[in-house]
Write a protein that holds these residues in place. Sequence first.
Motif, PDB file in Angstrom:
ATOM      1  N   ALA A 180      10.147   9.475   8.187  1.00 26.98           N
ATOM      2  CA  ALA A 180      10.516   9.169   6.803  1.00 26.98           C
ATOM      3  C   ALA A 180      10.859   7.695   6.665  1.00 26.98           C
ATOM      4  N   ALA A 181      11.607   7.168   7.642  1.00 31.02           N
ATOM      5  CA  ALA A 181      12.004   5.761   7.575  1.00 31.02           C
ATOM      6  C   ALA A 181      10.776   4.863   7.583  1.00 31.02           C
ATOM      7  N   MET A 182       9.809   5.191   8.448  1.00 29.77           N
ATOM      8  CA  MET A 182       8.610   4.365   8.527  1.00 29.77           C
ATOM      9  C   MET A 182       7.819   4.440   7.224  1.00 29.77           C
ATOM     10  N   GLN A 183       7.717   5.651   6.665  1.00 32.58           N
ATOM     11  CA  GLN A 183       6.994   5.791   5.401  1.00 32.58           C
ATOM     12  C   GLN A 183       7.678   4.987   4.309  1.00 32.58           C
ATOM     13  N   LEU A 184       9.014   4.957   4.373  1.00 32.91           N
ATOM     14  CA  LEU A 184       9.748   4.178   3.378  1.00 32.91           C
ATOM     15  C   LEU A 184       9.390   2.703   3.500  1.00 32.91           C
ATOM     16  N   VAL A 185       9.326   2.198   4.731  1.00 31.26           N
ATOM     17  CA  VAL A 185       8.968   0.794   4.927  1.00 31.26           C
ATOM     18  C   VAL A 185       7.546   0.553   4.429  1.00 31.26           C
ATOM     19  N   PRO A 226       8.170  12.899 -12.411  1.00 24.89           N
ATOM     20  CA  PRO A 226       9.006  11.930 -11.682  1.00 24.89           C
ATOM     21  C   PRO A 226       8.739  11.935 -10.182  1.00 24.89           C
ATOM     22  N   VAL A 227       8.245  13.058  -9.642  1.00 24.20           N
ATOM     23  CA  VAL A 227       7.995  13.104  -8.204  1.00 24.20           C
ATOM     24  C   VAL A 227       6.514  12.873  -7.949  1.00 24.20           C
ATOM     25  N   GLN A 228       6.197  11.814  -7.244  1.00 22.08           N
ATOM     26  CA  GLN A 228       4.828  11.446  -6.930  1.00 22.08           C
ATOM     27  C   GLN A 228       4.538  11.786  -5.466  1.00 22.08           C
ATOM     28  N   PRO A 229       3.265  11.846  -5.092  1.00 20.71           N
ATOM     29  CA  PRO A 229       2.955  12.085  -3.678  1.00 20.71           C
ATOM     30  C   PRO A 229       3.608  11.063  -2.753  1.00 20.71           C
ATOM     31  N   SER A 230       3.788   9.821  -3.254  1.00 16.04           N
ATOM     32  CA  SER A 230       4.440   8.817  -2.410  1.00 16.04           C
ATOM     33  C   SER A 230       5.872   9.235  -2.082  1.00 16.04           C
ATOM     34  N   HIS A 231       6.525   9.846  -3.059  1.00 12.46           N
ATOM     35  CA  HIS A 231       7.873  10.346  -2.768  1.00 12.46           C
ATOM     36  C   HIS A 231       7.816  11.446  -1.724  1.00 12.46           C
ATOM     37  N   LEU A 232       6.832  12.336  -1.887  1.00 18.60           N
ATOM     38  CA  LEU A 232       6.739  13.470  -0.953  1.00 18.60           C
ATOM     39  C   LEU A 232       6.515  12.973   0.464  1.00 18.60           C
ATOM     40  N   ALA A 233       5.626  11.981   0.609  1.00 17.93           N
ATOM     41  CA  ALA A 233       5.320  11.489   1.948  1.00 17.93           C
ATOM     42  C   ALA A 233       6.566  10.955   2.625  1.00 17.93           C
ATOM     43  N   ILE A 234       7.487  10.402   1.831  1.00 15.32           N
ATOM     44  CA  ILE A 234       8.716   9.864   2.429  1.00 15.32           C
ATOM     45  C   ILE A 234       9.746  10.962   2.615  1.00 15.32           C
ATOM     46  N   LEU A 271       5.921   0.730  -3.840  1.00 13.88           N
ATOM     47  CA  LEU A 271       4.736  -0.059  -4.159  1.00 13.88           C
ATOM     48  C   LEU A 271       3.567   0.588  -3.426  1.00 13.88           C
ATOM     49  N   VAL A 272       2.622   1.104  -4.171  1.00 18.93           N
ATOM     50  CA  VAL A 272       1.482   1.785  -3.566  1.00 18.93           C
ATOM     51  C   VAL A 272       0.252   0.933  -3.791  1.00 18.93           C
ATOM     52  N   ASP A 273      -0.382   0.486  -2.705  1.00 20.00           N
ATOM     53  CA  ASP A 273      -1.656  -0.197  -2.865  1.00 20.00           C
ATOM     54  C   ASP A 273      -2.615   0.276  -1.778  1.00 20.00           C
ATOM     55  N   ASP A 274      -3.775  -0.353  -1.706  1.00 17.78           N
ATOM     56  CA  ASP A 274      -4.844   0.178  -0.861  1.00 17.78           C
ATOM     57  C   ASP A 274      -4.426   0.349   0.595  1.00 17.78           C
ATOM     58  N   TRP A 275      -3.978  -0.760   1.185  1.00 18.69           N
ATOM     59  CA  TRP A 275      -3.731  -0.637   2.618  1.00 18.69           C
ATOM     60  C   TRP A 275      -2.500   0.175   2.955  1.00 18.69           C
ATOM     61  N   SER A 276      -1.482   0.137   2.053  1.00 20.80           N
ATOM     62  CA  SER A 276      -0.278   0.901   2.384  1.00 20.80           C
ATOM     63  C   SER A 276      -0.587   2.397   2.389  1.00 20.80           C
ATOM     64  N   VAL A 277      -1.528   2.831   1.565  1.00 18.07           N
ATOM     65  CA  VAL A 277      -1.902   4.246   1.549  1.00 18.07           C
ATOM     66  C   VAL A 277      -2.554   4.631   2.876  1.00 18.07           C
ATOM     67  N   LEU A 278      -3.423   3.758   3.354  1.00 20.40           N
ATOM     68  CA  LEU A 278      -4.082   4.050   4.637  1.00 20.40           C
ATOM     69  C   LEU A 278      -3.059   4.147   5.769  1.00 20.40           C
ATOM     70  N   VAL A 279      -2.149   3.174   5.805  1.00 20.99           N
ATOM     71  CA  VAL A 279      -1.119   3.201   6.856  1.00 20.99           C
ATOM     72  C   VAL A 279      -0.276   4.455   6.715  1.00 20.99           C
ATOM     73  N   CYS A 280       0.037   4.820   5.475  1.00 15.75           N
ATOM     74  CA  CYS A 280       0.852   6.010   5.218  1.00 15.75           C
ATOM     75  C   CYS A 280       0.184   7.246   5.817  1.00 15.75           C
ATOM     76  N   VAL A 281      -1.123   7.383   5.599  1.00 17.00           N
ATOM     77  CA  VAL A 281      -1.835   8.543   6.155  1.00 17.00           C
ATOM     78  C   VAL A 281      -1.812   8.497   7.681  1.00 17.00           C
ATOM     79  N   ALA A 282      -2.039   7.308   8.236  1.00 20.60           N
ATOM     80  CA  ALA A 282      -2.042   7.198   9.697  1.00 20.60           C
ATOM     81  C   ALA A 282      -0.693   7.597  10.268  1.00 20.60           C
ATOM     82  N   VAL A 283       0.380   7.108   9.638  1.00 20.92           N
ATOM     83  CA  VAL A 283       1.729   7.427  10.118  1.00 20.92           C
ATOM     84  C   VAL A 283       1.953   8.936  10.044  1.00 20.92           C
ATOM     85  N   ALA A 284       1.603   9.518   8.912  1.00 14.45           N
ATOM     86  CA  ALA A 284       1.832  10.952   8.737  1.00 14.45           C
ATOM     87  C   ALA A 284       1.045  11.759   9.759  1.00 14.45           C
ATOM     88  N   LEU A 285      -0.191  11.335  10.010  1.00 14.65           N
ATOM     89  CA  LEU A 285      -1.025  12.069  10.962  1.00 14.65           C
ATOM     90  C   LEU A 285      -0.440  11.993  12.367  1.00 14.65           C
TER      91      LEU A 285
END
Lengths: 668, 480
Positions: free
Chosen positions: A132-137, A8-16, A87-101
């Motif tokens: 977290a809020a930004m990752q959620l968006v 039930p817990v995916q990396p997308s959840h962890l990132a948020i 919703l996980v797709d190509d560009w959202s993953v890239l943005v997610c990494v950039a935000v986290a970094l």
Amino acid sequence: MNLGIDAPVQPSHLAILLPALGAVVTLVLVRRSSRLAATIAMGASFLGLFGACALLAQQVEGDVARSPRTIGDLALGGGVTAPLRLLVDDWSVLVCVAVALVAFVVQTFARWYLWTDPRYRQFAATVGLFTAAMQLVVLSGDLVLTLVGWELMGWCSYLLIGHESEREKARRAAYKAFLVTRFADAPLLVGIAALAVGARSTDIPTVLRFWLTEPHASATTLTVAVLGIVCGVLGKSAQIPFQDWLPDAMEGPTPASALIHAATMVAAGTVVLARLLPLVQHADHVRLLLVLLAGGTTVVAALLAFFQQDLKKLLAWSTVSQVGIMLTALGVLPVGSGPDTAITHLIGHAAFKALLFLMFGWATVLVGGTVVPRISGVVRRYPELRRMLAVGFLALAGVPPLVGFVSKDLILDSAAHHAADGDGPALLGLVLLGITTVLTAAYAMRAWLIVHHSTVLERRDDRESFEDSYSVENVGIVELFRDSPQVDEWGREIPVADWVASADHDLEPQPGLLPSTGLLILSFLSVVGGAVVASPLLDLDWQSPDWLLIAAALLLMVAAALLVRVASLGTTYGDASERLPQSWRLLASRGLGVDDAYVGLVVRPVLALARTVASLDARLDRGVEATPGLIRSLGDRTSGVHTRRPTSGLLAVVGGVLVVGVLGVALW
Amino acid sequence: MNVTLDYGVLAPVLIPALGAVLVLLVDAVLPRLGRWHWAIAAVLLIAGAAACVPAFLSGSDARRTLCLDATQCLYVADRPGSALQTATLVSAAVVALLVLPVRSPADRTPIASALVLTAASGGAGVAAARDLGSWLVLIELATIPTVALVAFRARRSAVDGALSLLTTSLVSFAVLALGAALWFAATGSALLDGDAVLAAAADPQAKRVLVLAVVLIVAGLGFKLSLVPFHAWTPEAYAGASVPIGAFLAVTSKFAALAALLVVLRGVTVLGAPALQAIAVVAAVSMTLGNVMALRESSALRLLAWSTVAQAGWVILPLATVARGAVRAATGYLLVYGLATIVAFAVVTLVAHAEGRGRVVGLSSYAGLFRRRPLAAVTLAVALLTLAGLPPSVVGLVAKVLALRPVAADGLWWLAIVAAVNAMLGLAVYLRWMLAMAGTPAPDTVDDRPHRLHLALVVLGLLALGVTSVAPQLLLGLAG
């Protein structure tokens, strides 16, 4: 290799969740120790980055969970479903990494920068929550989740900007940011509600499918809804007419500015609009408006950046301009194409803008401010800043082959192609972006010339007159001695070059290992980040560039840079804008006086309305307070009728029968 | 003519009526039985109430007997009627139990208990009466004994109250009789419902007479419900009578009065709304005047009387409309009012019995009740909150909403606004009493233990209020 996780817990959840968890743990567990708070915040941020990287790996391998569940359906009622999925797709993953970094680097830098701040704990927690809020968006697949992250970010930005809440200006800036973005959010809410109610769902793919394919979906409703969303986006991204909150937000600590400007908050607008891009492309009038406002903002903000006397504000206006480029990029795309150009620019901008802000934070620690007289020549005195600042400015200016060049060129390219097909907004966007490219090169050059300025003698003269204007007790006596020219035993000045060399740099504050590494990573990404266009995650036509366009743009940039260089010669601080009238610079420092317009057009009427309501309320209150007396006098009068004798009772009965009888017969 | 007769259906009326005779017989045989007559009366009344229970189990069908043919029955106990019957009998039983520990001359006890039984029997009967003759007789049966009950206290104020009650009831009976006569003239039938009313309504001449009849009947019953301007007797009688008899006037009598009114109005609602304007005006004036007078009242008993006047306005508020559920709302509201009022009277009786009547008349003498007698004070507070319609007494609030709903549904906005303002005024009335209960007790407090029976009744009342607040449908659902 199969990286899919069947849990039930995916990396997308962890990132948020991890940054948010870090924030909560910091606030709940840590009482006084900044060290512990920093450990938790940085650890959570790092784990969030790890989650984002895991998500990226999964996405590359194709094992990612496309739409993970979160907390289950939300009971909205009214036939509207809210599945609350990500919703996980190509560009959202890239943005997610950039935000986290960026968030991780900011956390490490903040620990160094706010070493002595008594409220570091709250700062670190807010940064975590903000991330977290930004990752959620970024990862949201549901309008409700987007809205939650969006509003949470607005609230966190208020806290971060107003971090030094003992200062009046910081408080005002925080209020202003909050109020302006909230003001713009009202139409956003209406728009989102209209979209969701029409589609009977808040699930974004469902909403898109409904509004694009349903034949009897009202075009007017769609236009109004998209208009509302664009309005909210313009507010959050500080575009005209909401642009003025962002420069004021410089009152926050520099790491907060880096976070707000680079990866979160202002970028959130681009993310949301990219998510709903098909709707924008469907509503043609709104697209034109978007290009007009965002494109206009890029030009105006670039011009204002050129005139700023505080380089941090220059960066702020450059952010406004750069975000405008992203939004314009979304507006000039042909129907059916993805938002990948804008996202590339978002990621590149996140890297070099975070780098620039953090470097300016470092410089602030060294010289005590970012106004031109203070910061002029900073890289001469502290050469360790030189390389990374140079990278940042080159990327900002869009010099090949840095990331700024790559993304900007792709945007220009797509605009030119679409304009060649005869699209009006694209042509407008192309023109405005072309102007901005040149202006960007100009202000980046100006800023670099200022920090690189070498006329120490002139600078010292000026500083003396500057410091003489203070009363004696205000002069930092130690600083005065330290910054005075060194003299030998006969009182003769030691040559300047020796003085610079002899300054004891070991005593200067310097970021620790972690922040330095973070800055290095950011500058590395600013240089080679353009390579991301070659990744399979982005659908970009980068192999057939329009060489003519590139050459023309570069030629114009070089011309502008040369012009600025020439203009800076012989000025006190190497500031090219000194050649321009003082009144222009003042006007630009005040952001063209838009603040007064806000006050006059919104604040005053609202306050006047509030006062009217308050006075009405007070009158009502007086009325209410008068009622007990009224009731009492009424009671006294009626008690006079009650004589407690049977006769008066009988009289009342007879009278009552008559009245009721007449009433009944007359009214039937 | 073949008349059916079902004793089981008639039992709620017959048991108390025969019980009254029984009490007198027992007194003749065992003259020294004293206060135990009240116990016999209470048991009989509970037995009568128990006889109503099948009405709530048998679905929605009305229970009929004394039928002349398939449609015309002289005794019809439908759901609201059965609820009011039950409430009348149970409240009378509670009054009997409240009186039981009170010392009084031994020779009066059997008569007083017989009178309570008679009045309760009349009240139970009028709810089901469907012809003019028995309706008139039963309503007088429910009224006249109360005059004697008030006068039994034999103080100057009691006699004054009884006199006021007697004269008003006589005039009202005259008005009622006039109304009944006009009804008969208009419809040509002694039955209160059925085709005769429809036929009369169709004829303009007859309709005018019928309207006058209905209005006169409302006026005549207004006395019994304590509606303004037929209310003048209420504070005098409450202040004069002993406290449990005050409860009888405030609760049992009101159940009977509403039951009588419903019997008439149920037949009339087929006619249309405008005539009900008279009821609307009376309701608005009643609640306003009752609350205004209660606000300046310094005697607790008289305050309860004015509260009755105000609440009577609330009771007939839904009846000013022809909306569906009006009868149910009025009945439900009266049930809630009756429960809260009898609990309040029980607490006052408890305090009066333990500390003397002088300690309960003035509002100021309630100072410190929360510290002195926490249980009694809390019960009284909950009862007052129910009357005010303020949470945590949810049932009071629900009843008020229920009463307002038909008014709002019918679009009688002026009436709804008057009612809303009065809900606010009412809050002030009851909170004033609650405020008086706070503070420190007076130094000369008599701190006798309350009688166990009173204590049990108060605890029972508190439980009833608590349970109905958690589940209001238990009480409001009785009305259908």
